[in-house]
Design an enzyme around this catalytic site. Structure first.
Site, PDB file in Angstrom:
ATOM      1  N   ARG A  84       0.759  -1.103   0.020  1.00 23.04           N
ATOM      2  CA  ARG A  84      -0.116   0.089   0.045  1.00 23.04           C
ATOM      3  C   ARG A  84       0.824   1.117   0.158  1.00 23.04           C
ATOM      4  O   ARG A  84       0.333   2.398  -0.093  1.00 23.04           O
ATOM      5  CB  ARG A  84      -0.969   0.093   1.164  1.00 23.04           C
ATOM      6  CG  ARG A  84      -1.921  -1.291   1.332  1.00 23.04           C
ATOM      7  CD  ARG A  84      -2.966  -0.944   1.913  1.00 23.04           C
ATOM      8  NE  ARG A  84      -3.774  -2.157   1.634  1.00 23.04           N
ATOM      9  CZ  ARG A  84      -3.834  -3.204   2.164  1.00 23.04           C
ATOM     10  NH1 ARG A  84      -3.255  -3.610   3.008  1.00 23.04           N
ATOM     11  NH2 ARG A  84      -4.846  -4.167   1.894  1.00 23.04           N
ATOM     12  N   LYS A  92      14.497  -6.944   3.932  1.00 22.40           N
ATOM     13  CA  LYS A  92      14.748  -5.774   4.769  1.00 22.40           C
ATOM     14  C   LYS A  92      16.227  -6.250   5.433  1.00 22.40           C
ATOM     15  O   LYS A  92      16.912  -5.577   5.816  1.00 22.40           O
ATOM     16  CB  LYS A  92      13.687  -5.570   5.871  1.00 22.40           C
ATOM     17  CG  LYS A  92      12.347  -5.097   5.534  1.00 22.40           C
ATOM     18  CD  LYS A  92      11.616  -4.887   6.808  1.00 22.40           C
ATOM     19  CE  LYS A  92      10.022  -4.438   6.388  1.00 22.40           C
ATOM     20  NZ  LYS A  92       9.218  -3.982   7.473  1.00 22.40           N
ATOM     21  N   ASP A 131       9.998   1.304  11.571  1.00 20.10           N
ATOM     22  CA  ASP A 131       9.164   0.627  12.091  1.00 20.10           C
ATOM     23  C   ASP A 131       8.719   0.984  13.539  1.00 20.10           C
ATOM     24  O   ASP A 131       7.548   0.847  13.709  1.00 20.10           O
ATOM     25  CB  ASP A 131       9.210  -1.060  11.714  1.00 20.10           C
ATOM     26  CG  ASP A 131       9.163  -1.424  10.466  1.00 20.10           C
ATOM     27  OD1 ASP A 131       8.533  -0.677   9.840  1.00 20.10           O
ATOM     28  OD2 ASP A 131       9.848  -2.457   9.959  1.00 20.10           O
ATOM     29  N   GLY A 134       4.799 -12.978  19.333  1.00 21.23           N
ATOM     30  CA  GLY A 134       5.570 -12.993  18.147  1.00 21.23           C
ATOM     31  C   GLY A 134       7.144 -12.635  18.230  1.00 21.23           C
ATOM     32  O   GLY A 134       7.127 -11.897  19.383  1.00 21.23           O
ATOM     33  N   GLY A 175       9.113 -12.134  15.156  1.00 22.03           N
ATOM     34  CA  GLY A 175       9.664 -12.049  13.800  1.00 22.03           C
ATOM     35  C   GLY A 175      10.335 -10.562  13.654  1.00 22.03           C
ATOM     36  O   GLY A 175      10.529 -10.025  14.827  1.00 22.03           O
ATOM     37  N   GLY A 176      10.342  -9.988  12.621  1.00 23.75           N
ATOM     38  CA  GLY A 176      11.095  -8.557  12.544  1.00 23.75           C
ATOM     39  C   GLY A 176      10.135  -7.558  13.040  1.00 23.75           C
ATOM     40  O   GLY A 176      10.845  -6.663  13.499  1.00 23.75           O
ATOM     41  N   TYR A 184      -3.769  -5.154  10.260  1.00 28.36           N
ATOM     42  CA  TYR A 184      -4.744  -4.199   9.799  1.00 28.36           C
ATOM     43  C   TYR A 184      -5.584  -4.727   8.736  1.00 28.36           C
ATOM     44  O   TYR A 184      -6.496  -3.748   8.182  1.00 28.36           O
ATOM     45  CB  TYR A 184      -4.283  -2.798   9.599  1.00 28.36           C
ATOM     46  CG  TYR A 184      -3.185  -2.910   8.235  1.00 28.36           C
ATOM     47  CD1 TYR A 184      -3.562  -2.857   7.093  1.00 28.36           C
ATOM     48  CD2 TYR A 184      -1.839  -2.955   8.569  1.00 28.36           C
ATOM     49  CE1 TYR A 184      -2.538  -2.913   6.116  1.00 28.36           C
ATOM     50  CE2 TYR A 184      -0.989  -3.158   7.556  1.00 28.36           C
ATOM     51  CZ  TYR A 184      -1.346  -2.916   6.399  1.00 28.36           C
ATOM     52  OH  TYR A 184      -0.439  -3.218   5.158  1.00 28.36           O
ATOM     53  N   GLY A 208      -4.035  -1.410  13.695  1.00 28.24           N
ATOM     54  CA  GLY A 208      -2.641  -1.525  13.098  1.00 28.24           C
ATOM     55  C   GLY A 208      -2.164  -0.632  12.087  1.00 28.24           C
ATOM     56  O   GLY A 208      -1.052  -0.392  11.533  1.00 28.24           O
TER      57      GLY A 208
HETATM   58  P1  ATR Z   1       7.455 -10.436  10.512  1.00 22.28           P
HETATM   59  O1  ATR Z   1       8.657 -10.560  10.310  1.00 22.28           O
HETATM   60  O2  ATR Z   1       6.391  -9.669   9.665  1.00 22.28           O
HETATM   61  O3  ATR Z   1       6.942  -9.919  12.210  1.00 22.28           O
HETATM   62  P2  ATR Z   1       7.277 -13.035  10.656  1.00 22.28           P
HETATM   63  O4  ATR Z   1       8.794 -13.280  10.940  1.00 22.28           O
HETATM   64  O5  ATR Z   1       6.500 -14.091   9.547  1.00 22.28           O
HETATM   65  O6  ATR Z   1       6.899 -11.821  10.381  1.00 22.28           O
HETATM   66  O7  ATR Z   1       6.445 -13.668  12.204  1.00 22.28           O
HETATM   67  C1  ATR Z   1       5.375 -14.017  12.172  1.00 22.28           C
HETATM   68  C2  ATR Z   1       5.194 -14.391  13.852  1.00 22.28           C
HETATM   69  O8  ATR Z   1       3.692 -15.132  13.887  1.00 22.28           O
HETATM   70  C3  ATR Z   1       6.133 -15.279  14.391  1.00 22.28           C
HETATM   71  O9  ATR Z   1       6.309 -14.958  15.459  1.00 22.28           O
HETATM   72  C4  ATR Z   1       5.434 -16.695  14.334  1.00 22.28           C
HETATM   73  O10 ATR Z   1       5.646 -17.367  15.052  1.00 22.28           O
HETATM   74  P3  ATR Z   1       7.121 -18.639  15.013  1.00 22.28           P
HETATM   75  O11 ATR Z   1       8.278 -17.841  15.243  1.00 22.28           O
HETATM   76  O12 ATR Z   1       6.826 -19.539  15.926  1.00 22.28           O
HETATM   77  O13 ATR Z   1       6.831 -18.917  13.417  1.00 22.28           O
HETATM   78  C5  ATR Z   1       3.866 -16.302  14.581  1.00 22.28           C
HETATM   79  N1  ATR Z   1       2.973 -17.061  13.977  1.00 22.28           N
HETATM   80  C6  ATR Z   1       2.729 -17.415  12.840  1.00 22.28           C
HETATM   81  N2  ATR Z   1       1.752 -18.246  12.882  1.00 22.28           N
HETATM   82  C7  ATR Z   1       1.701 -18.917  14.021  1.00 22.28           C
HETATM   83  C8  ATR Z   1       0.624 -19.761  14.757  1.00 22.28           C
HETATM   84  N3  ATR Z   1      -0.205 -20.544  13.867  1.00 22.28           N
HETATM   85  N4  ATR Z   1       0.727 -19.984  16.016  1.00 22.28           N
HETATM   86  C9  ATR Z   1       1.486 -18.877  16.681  1.00 22.28           C
HETATM   87  N5  ATR Z   1       2.264 -18.266  16.222  1.00 22.28           N
HETATM   88  C10 ATR Z   1       2.267 -18.099  14.839  1.00 22.28           C
END
Ligand code: ATR
Length: 292
Positions: A32, A82, A119, A145, A147-148, A236, A257
């Site tokens: 977007r 990234k 971010d 979570g 992740g990034g 979001y 979000g």
């Molecule tokens: P970003 O970098 O955008 O934050 P990402 O690295 O894909 O995204 O992270 C996604 C988050 O969602 C991770 O914390 C992931 O948990 P894992 O580290 O165990 O993979 C979490 N996530 C995705 N699907 C999930 C599920 N079904 N149950 C619990 N956590 C989930």
């Protein structure tokens, strides 16, 4: 002499002096950001453009190095580049290095690349706007979570003075790695313990993909969360996730979000186009028109 009228346009035509930026990702068609920056370009009457730049991983370094050669003012970087961007840029700010990722690149006058990460800034500005009574010092923050996005948010909260961050993640190795890489008052919780992580928290943020359209629901009992605690979902789409709806029902202040996306775009726009842009309700509506 032709008397053909110029078409009614929403902004200036591009000239030979236009400032150009874009977003590099793969895929990038869902982004977007072109709509968001395009709105600001039109609003401020700027002779510039912000375009989608679909670039595969194999070509990412070459594409980034081509930005100064093509006269770009800079670019945003999105999934999956990234982390790679941090390695390619010539200079990076401390937030980008601690997060381990760059999302904003500015081409310096000598053609070198400055990388930063907005971010965390976007996250904090969104909370400031949506929950003005909250401050990072208010109490422990729970991040779902690792992740990034969780990394960027953790760095921003630590810099803001949060006393404790509880990282709750399905994969505990990833949560432990985050805590080790960034360093600070982290506590790591297993996914099964997510409800008990909420006791005496002042902030709950979902950075997982759970609750996003097309993804499984986020199942979380909120009973132990104080009703004063601010609840933010960085998902979001939908704008009002089930987490936010449940939190709102029990009286918690909630912040959606979309604002994080809008606010993270401000530093890049200001650097490339020379105007500090403002996030308005009209911008929110405009960007949401394409939100699926
Ligand atoms: P970003 O970098 O955008 O934050 P990402 O690295 O894909 O995204 O992270 C996604 C988050 O969602 C991770 O914390 C992931 O948990 P894992 O580290 O165990 O993979 C979490 N996530 C995705 N699907 C999930 C599920 N079904 N149950 C619990 N956590 C989930």
């Amino acid at each position: 002499m032709s008397n053909v009228q110029a078409p009614a346009l929403g902004g200036p035509m591009l000239s030979g002096r236009s400032r150009i930026a874009g977003v590099i990702g793969w895929p990038v068609s869902h982004s977007r950001s072109p709509r968001l920056h395009g709105y600001w370009l039109r609003t401020y009457g700027i002779d510039g453009a912000y375009i989608p730049l679909p670039v595969k991983a194999e070509q990412f370094t070459a594409a980034l190095r081509a930005l100064p050669l093509l006269g770009f003012a800079g670019a945003n970087v999105t999934v999956p580049h990234k982390e790679a961007a941090l390695k390619v840029v010539d200079r990076s700010d401390s937030a980008a290095r601690r997060i381990g990722a760059v999302n904003t690149i500015v081409v310096a006058p000598d053609g070198t690349l400055d990388g930063s990460n907005s971010d965390g800034f976007g996250f904090m500005e969104n909370l400031r706007a949506g929950a003005p009574a909250w401050s990072p010092q208010a109490g422990p923050a729970v991040i779902l979570g690792a992740g990034g996005a969780a990394r960027a948010i953790a760095v921003a909260l630590l810099d803001g003075g949060v006393p404790e961050i509880r990282i709750v993640n399905r994969t505990s190795d990833r949560a432990n790695q985050l805590s080790k890489d960034i360093g600070g008052p982290f506590r790591v919780y297993g996914w099964a313990d997510r409800a008990s992580a909420l006791g005496d928290a002042a902030l709950l943020v979902n950075t997982t993909t759970l609750g996003m359209s097309g993804q499984p629901a986020l199942e979380l009992a909120l009973d132990r969360l104080p009703t004063m605690a601010v609840v933010n979902d960085i998902v979001y789409s939908p704008l009002e996730t089930m987490l936010l709806a449940a939190a709102r029902t029990r009286g918690n202040p909630v912040v959606d979000g979309l604002g994080m996306l809008l606010h993270q775009a401000r530093p890049g726009f200001a650097a490339w186009f020379g105007v500090a842009p403002v996030v308005t309700p009209e911008l929110r509506r405009f960007v949401l028109e394409t939100a699926g």
